[in-house]
Design a protein around this motif. Structure first.
Motif, PDB file in Angstrom:
ATOM      1  N   GLY A   1      -6.579   4.134   0.250  1.00  0.00           N
ATOM      2  CA  GLY A   1      -6.385   3.381  -1.256  1.00  0.00           C
ATOM      3  C   GLY A   1      -5.369   1.981  -1.196  1.00  0.00           C
ATOM      4  O   GLY A   1      -4.099   2.411  -1.028  1.00  0.00           O
ATOM      5  N   MET A   2      -6.021   1.109  -1.087  1.00  0.00           N
ATOM      6  CA  MET A   2      -5.246  -0.180  -1.071  1.00  0.00           C
ATOM      7  C   MET A   2      -5.592  -1.197  -2.091  1.00  0.00           C
ATOM      8  O   MET A   2      -6.818  -1.766  -2.108  1.00  0.00           O
ATOM      9  CB  MET A   2      -5.546  -1.023   0.305  1.00  0.00           C
ATOM     10  CG  MET A   2      -4.750  -2.084   0.735  1.00  0.00           C
ATOM     11  SD  MET A   2      -2.873  -1.504   1.026  1.00  0.00           S
ATOM     12  CE  MET A   2      -2.303  -3.088   1.654  1.00  0.00           C
ATOM     13  N   PRO A   3      -4.805  -1.393  -3.012  1.00  0.00           N
ATOM     14  CA  PRO A   3      -5.004  -2.307  -4.165  1.00  0.00           C
ATOM     15  C   PRO A   3      -5.413  -3.948  -3.587  1.00  0.00           C
ATOM     16  O   PRO A   3      -4.754  -4.189  -2.475  1.00  0.00           O
ATOM     17  CB  PRO A   3      -3.788  -2.404  -4.952  1.00  0.00           C
ATOM     18  CG  PRO A   3      -2.789  -1.898  -3.870  1.00  0.00           C
ATOM     19  CD  PRO A   3      -3.242  -1.013  -2.793  1.00  0.00           C
ATOM     20  N   PRO A   4      -5.953  -4.786  -4.307  1.00  0.00           N
ATOM     21  CA  PRO A   4      -6.199  -6.078  -4.114  1.00  0.00           C
ATOM     22  C   PRO A   4      -4.765  -6.521  -3.739  1.00  0.00           C
ATOM     23  O   PRO A   4      -3.801  -6.301  -4.828  1.00  0.00           O
ATOM     24  CB  PRO A   4      -7.052  -6.372  -5.384  1.00  0.00           C
ATOM     25  CG  PRO A   4      -7.622  -5.450  -5.969  1.00  0.00           C
ATOM     26  CD  PRO A   4      -6.805  -4.310  -5.452  1.00  0.00           C
TER      27      PRO A   4
ATOM     28  N   PHE B   1      -2.479  -5.593  -6.947  1.00  0.00           N
ATOM     29  CA  PHE B   1      -3.031  -5.720  -8.106  1.00  0.00           C
ATOM     30  C   PHE B   1      -3.079  -6.978  -8.553  1.00  0.00           C
ATOM     31  O   PHE B   1      -2.876  -7.198  -9.812  1.00  0.00           O
ATOM     32  CB  PHE B   1      -2.355  -4.719  -9.139  1.00  0.00           C
ATOM     33  CG  PHE B   1      -2.454  -3.329  -8.709  1.00  0.00           C
ATOM     34  CD1 PHE B   1      -3.714  -2.618  -8.928  1.00  0.00           C
ATOM     35  CD2 PHE B   1      -1.231  -2.683  -8.148  1.00  0.00           C
ATOM     36  CE1 PHE B   1      -3.568  -1.263  -8.470  1.00  0.00           C
ATOM     37  CE2 PHE B   1      -1.351  -1.338  -7.656  1.00  0.00           C
ATOM     38  CZ  PHE B   1      -2.601  -0.689  -7.841  1.00  0.00           C
TER      39      PHE B   1
ATOM     40  N   HIS C   1      -8.800  -6.143   1.230  1.00  0.00           N
ATOM     41  CA  HIS C   1      -8.255  -4.968   0.943  1.00  0.00           C
ATOM     42  C   HIS C   1      -9.226  -3.616   1.409  1.00  0.00           C
ATOM     43  O   HIS C   1      -8.423  -2.538   1.481  1.00  0.00           O
ATOM     44  CB  HIS C   1      -7.524  -4.615  -0.670  1.00  0.00           C
ATOM     45  CG  HIS C   1      -8.471  -4.959  -1.429  1.00  0.00           C
ATOM     46  ND1 HIS C   1      -8.833  -6.264  -1.924  1.00  0.00           N
ATOM     47  CD2 HIS C   1      -9.270  -3.764  -2.231  1.00  0.00           C
ATOM     48  CE1 HIS C   1      -9.740  -6.077  -3.011  1.00  0.00           C
ATOM     49  NE2 HIS C   1     -10.058  -4.568  -3.021  1.00  0.00           N
TER      50      HIS C   1
ATOM     51  N   GLY D   1       0.785  -1.184   0.004  1.00  0.00           N
ATOM     52  CA  GLY D   1      -0.207  -0.134   0.091  1.00  0.00           C
ATOM     53  C   GLY D   1       1.051   1.268   0.030  1.00  0.00           C
ATOM     54  O   GLY D   1       0.353   2.362  -0.307  1.00  0.00           O
TER      55      GLY D   1
END
Lengths: 429, 429
Positions: free
Chosen positions: B390-393, B229, B361, B193
């Motif tokens: 804002g945390m990506p998969p 991602f 996430h 993250g």
């Protein structure tokens, strides 16, 4: 179109529809057009959006989004931008950030920065530090592997300290006390004697020093090496010279973007790094800097002066100091003539980043050195055993990874170049 | 003639006078001739001595010596031997060794072996273990670097544990308590993250489990990775498959001698590693092995059975187990349908060597998961902050380096493949 394209690869896809994913670094609206800067691990791309077709009201900076769009040439640093066809929010941001990330400098004080360490790492300058640090550590390992060294992972839970009982963190270890290792010193020497001859370790070490300075931290990464069958400490200094040159070459090759972002000029290492005897250093400090108070030991100001001196006199940002007196060096240091030792420090831009030297390999001599310091060899039995059964002449060094990083990149406080720093007042995040 | 020649290079110096240095592995006298086996990091060479010219009475095995002699061809594995001109003892041995090192097998019990760990490492079999281990860890790093991962060094001193307060070693940290990290789990997620997206760490982790089994140890090296991602856990499993294949290739290429000494057959990894759902695994254990007592979880015997099954059915020594129920997985695990999760284990030769999966996430979902377990998200504030912004998969895995080494090389007790093992009864050497 399912596969994500990295920003750094976009220039190869002009005219194509592609998918990018990353964080919203900035949103700028100009009438019916909006510009989003999308940031991900490989770079930042400008995305142009027709706001009559795509609704942006709820979008906040630092959200994670997927954009599908066409790559077009543009007069920007990247050479291309995206004409957005669709935008999807993967991870929404609800609150305001504790500080603004999309400025050229992160204008926050140290405590605030460290309290929100992970968010601060999204800033390109902070982010770049730890990419360079990773390359430094990896280059250290790669160079040594090539030189026949074996990487080791020694225990950080020890029954006693390396150099007496001070400055150790105590652990509740089941029904007894144990301590966090101050250094892999004894283990790396033992591993030389175990037959590996050349070993290195990259790992955390722990110092329970309660004073807080900009140069000290209670947990840091030590780049340690030890090698057998040496003649004297000059061989270790020569190895370090070649190694540092290699490490700098790797940083230059692998981190051009990071060096540019940080505005860093890499130092040069020529054939040899100049070396001064401690007695010469003291003489220079007396004569040129009027530091008549020093006696065979340097304080931070004196280190800076000698750093300056080396630049002026030799054009070198690195300088070895050799011939330390026995009284200033640890018990395992190989003595030399006249109370001196076969040991050295390396200063880089006026700060000590390495301590190293030849070690005692004779069992009797080592026992004697322990006794001379008022300690009992019995307490060092585990360390000493290998010396009884054939120990080659050997030596080594340790480099503080964070110190090296800080000096290279121009950060004054060690906390800035430590990923999650630990000091007297901080064990979080 | 000053430079030392390594044993492995001697074959290029037939007819020449050279210098070798190392340990005396064996001394055999035959009339006026004596044979010394000299061992160093690259190999063992036989040295032939005319005892009418060179006095050997005081020489004991494991002494460190310098030999100058002529390289001659010989009908031995190395192809050459040395005709000794001079022999000098660099480091004498005064006492008898605690056990004999120059037998094909080290015939000592575990406690004795670990009490004298360093001497035992001189035996070629024990020595080979840690050369292979070093290559495994380095190959893990090299593969991931190539895949765009950044190596990180996260703190091992933490304010709380990762998964609740159990099994933590407590540290006296100045005027407060702190703990040794059980895992870099939270940090590696946070670093995804932080914008690095792909990170890995090779470092020690600590588990204060007081039970002593052959599979557990209180300090071990964890090979950790985490990537952003992703679509789901299948991407992590695919990455691990390619990574293990690379690691095995590197061991094969870099450790031919060690593998031969240890008599090890490397496993093969084909296009895909077979994967079984936990419900299928339970079904197989019921049906084929009469283990009707198991409920969505495996004990060591069941792991061995499934390992056997995978060999018989798929010809694979590796097998993934997927679709673990939520109740068996940690709070950060991404849930799937019907109370299942997007997580997996990897068994190798019937032992779990990896746990991994996709992580939650979404900030809200993660808070909910924490509350469901009767805990307060407030206590996880440092971890959770990055999820708000804002945390990506993402997902990742951890491999126990010592377990992997043990399974690969055929050692049953984790202590045999841990350099300086720490358990309830051992913090030394």
């Amino acid at each position: 179109m399912v596969e994500r394209t990295l920003v750094k690869e976009l220039k190869h896809s002009v005219g194509e529809m592609i998918k990018v994913q990353g964080w919203v670094q900035r949103i700028r609206k100009l009438g019916k057009i909006a510009f989003i800067l999308l940031r991900e691990r490989s770079g930042v791309v400008q995305c142009v959006i027709d706001t009559t077709k795509i609704e942006l009201t709820s979008l906040k900076v630092e959200s994670v989004i997927t954009i599908v769009g066409r790559v077009v040439e543009a007069n920007v640093a990247l050479g291309v931008e995206l004409q957005v066809q669709s935008l999807e929010i993967i991870s929404e941001v609800g609150e305001d950030l504790p500080f603004e990330l999309n400025k050229e400098e992160l204008e926050v004080n140290m405590e605030m920065l460290l309290d929100h360490r992970v968010l601060g790492l999204r800033h390109e300058k902070t982010n770049a530090i730890f990419k360079v640090q990773a390359v430094l550590a990896q280059a250290f390992g790669a160079f040594l592997k090539e030189e026949g060294f074996t990487q080791i992972y020694t225990s950080k839970i020890v029954a006693e300290g390396t150099e007496g009982g001070t400055e150790l963190f105590e652990i509740e270890y089941f029904d007894r006390k144990a301590y966090l290792a101050q250094s892999p010193q004894f283990y790396k020497q033992m591993m030389v004697g175990a037959g590996y001859e050349r070993v290195f370790e990259i790992g955390h070490v722990y110092r329970a020093e309660s004073h807080a300075t900009s140069r000290h931290i209670n947990e840091y990464v030590s780049l340690d090496l030890e090698m057998g069958f040496i003649t004297d400490e000059m061989e270790i200094m020569d190895l370090e010279t070649r190694m540092l040159r290699y490490m700098l070459t790797m940083v230059k090759a692998e981190c051009p973007q990071e060096l540019e972002v940080l505005g860093v000029r890499l130092p040069e290492i020529r054939e040899k790094i100049p070396a001064l005897k401690m007695s010469e250093v003291i003489e220079i400090l007396h004569r040129r800097y009027d530091r008549t108070d020093l006696e065979m030991d340097l304080d931070p100001e004196a280190e800076r002066m000698i750093g300056e001196y080396a630049v002026e006199k030799y054009g070198s940002e690195f300088v070895f100091i050799t011939h330390y007196p026995q009284s200033k060096r640890p018990l395992y240091t190989m003595p030399a003539e006249e109370g001196m030792t076969h040991s050295f420090d390396l200063l880089f831009r006026g700060l000590e980043i390495t301590t190293g030297g030849q070690r005692i390999h004779s069992y009797q001599q080592l026992c004697q050195s322990i006794r001379t310091r008022g300690m009992d060899p019995e307490n060092y039995a585990d360390y000493l055993e290998v010396f009884k059964f054939g120990m080659p002449p050997h030596g080594g060094l340790a480099i503080g990874l964070e110190r090296l990083t800080g000096q290279l990149l121009g950060y004054k406080n060690i906390r800035q170049v430590t990923l999650f720093p630990r000091d007297k007042n901080r064990v979080q995040p």
